[in-house]
Design an enzyme around this catalytic site. Structure first.
Site, PDB file in Angstrom:
ATOM      1  N   SER A   1       9.359  25.936 -11.724  1.00  0.00           N
ATOM      2  CA  SER A   1       9.343  25.830 -13.385  1.00  0.00           C
ATOM      3  C   SER A   1       8.160  26.639 -13.788  1.00  0.00           C
ATOM      4  CB  SER A   1       9.042  24.628 -13.488  1.00  0.00           C
ATOM      5  OG  SER A   1       8.563  24.491 -15.032  1.00  0.00           O
TER       6      SER A   1
ATOM      7  N   TYR B   1       4.636  16.930 -11.889  1.00  0.00           N
ATOM      8  CA  TYR B   1       5.731  17.971 -11.786  1.00  0.00           C
ATOM      9  C   TYR B   1       5.491  19.304 -11.383  1.00  0.00           C
ATOM     10  CZ  TYR B   1      10.154  20.081 -12.438  1.00  0.00           C
ATOM     11  OH  TYR B   1      11.241  20.893 -12.496  1.00  0.00           O
TER      12      TYR B   1
END
Length: 251
Positions: free
Chosen positions: A147, A160
């Site tokens: 990401s 995350y």
């Protein structure tokens, strides 16, 4: 360009929707046999499997569960006898959307530990299972979906993003280990804010502001991210390995 994917077996985790679904479609379009995994959305992945046809196999998979990963690899090998490409795409976000009102120290221990464990241990565990198969055949491709939050950051994404950053470290060193045993490459793809069928309406209020930052003046869609993943996981990619590649439209 011939990507050299015809007849190869590709595992795509988290293939029921979003970027994962487009990745699976991309590999199938190149003639690969595609193992489609899902956690909850069985109907969605079954619909995708019908679209692909006999070259699709649907297998349930729980990210971070070692027994589930073992069963997935066994099912793929029983189906075609080979695993040529692993796309680690499934994710676990902890059950809540990031909020600007949330402090990272207030996240319950069980939630942040699960987010870390599933998103890094799950990727590493599945990679460990397919690596011996690839080493034996002296060919393989690992593509890990990360990401842009790793470099951009965002309130609420601390754990995350931490797991994804750890994935980058694993990928870099694993590329050296795998590369000594054949044509085996490992890379990370870092999508930015990406339009999918599920999030299109939710992104509308913020898409203009994000697009204004991009050289191409728009968000990428899931199929555009998938194109990069398919190439990196193909035989046409002969030299890109150990890299973390942003696929963000230039943001």
């Amino acid at each position: 360009m011939d990507l050299g994917l015809s007849g190869r077996t590709v595992i795509v985790t988290g293939a029921s929707g979003g970027i994962g679904r487009e990745i699976a479609r991309g590999y199938a379009a190149e003639g690969a046999d595609v193992v489609l995994t899902y956690r909850n959305a069985r109907d969605d992945v079954e619909t995708l499997a019908k679209e692909i046809g006999e070259r699709a196999l649907v297998v349930p998979y729980e990210l971070g569960a070692p027994t589930s990963a073992t069963a997935l690899v066994a099912a793929a090998l029983e189906w075609t006898g080979r695993i040529d490409v692993l796309v680690n795409n499934a994710l676990r976000t902890g059950g809540r959307r990031p909020s600007p009102d949330q402090s990272f120290e207030d996240v319950p221990d069980a939630e942040w530990v699960e987010t870390l464990r599933c998103n890094i241990e799950g990727y590493i565990g599945l990679s460990r299972l397919v690596a011996p198969v690839m080493r034996e055949r002296r060919f393989g491709r690992l593509v890990h979906i990360s990401s842009g939050l790793v470099t951009d950051g965002m309130i609420g994404a601390e754990y995350y993003a931490a797991a994804k950053a750890a994935l980058h470290g694993f990928n870099r060193s694993a590329a050296f280990s795998l590369g000594r045993d054949g044509d085996i490459l490992s890379n990370v793809v870092m999508p930015g804010l990406t339009t999918t069928a599920r999030n299109r309406s939710r992104l509308e209020p913020i898409s203009d502001a994000y697009s204004d930052r991009a050289p191409i003046r728009r968000l990428l869609d899931a199929a555009e991210v998938a194109n990069a993943v398919v190439y990196l996981g193909s035989a046409a990619n002969t030299g890109i390995t150990g890299q973390a590649i942003s696929v963000t439209g230039g943001v």
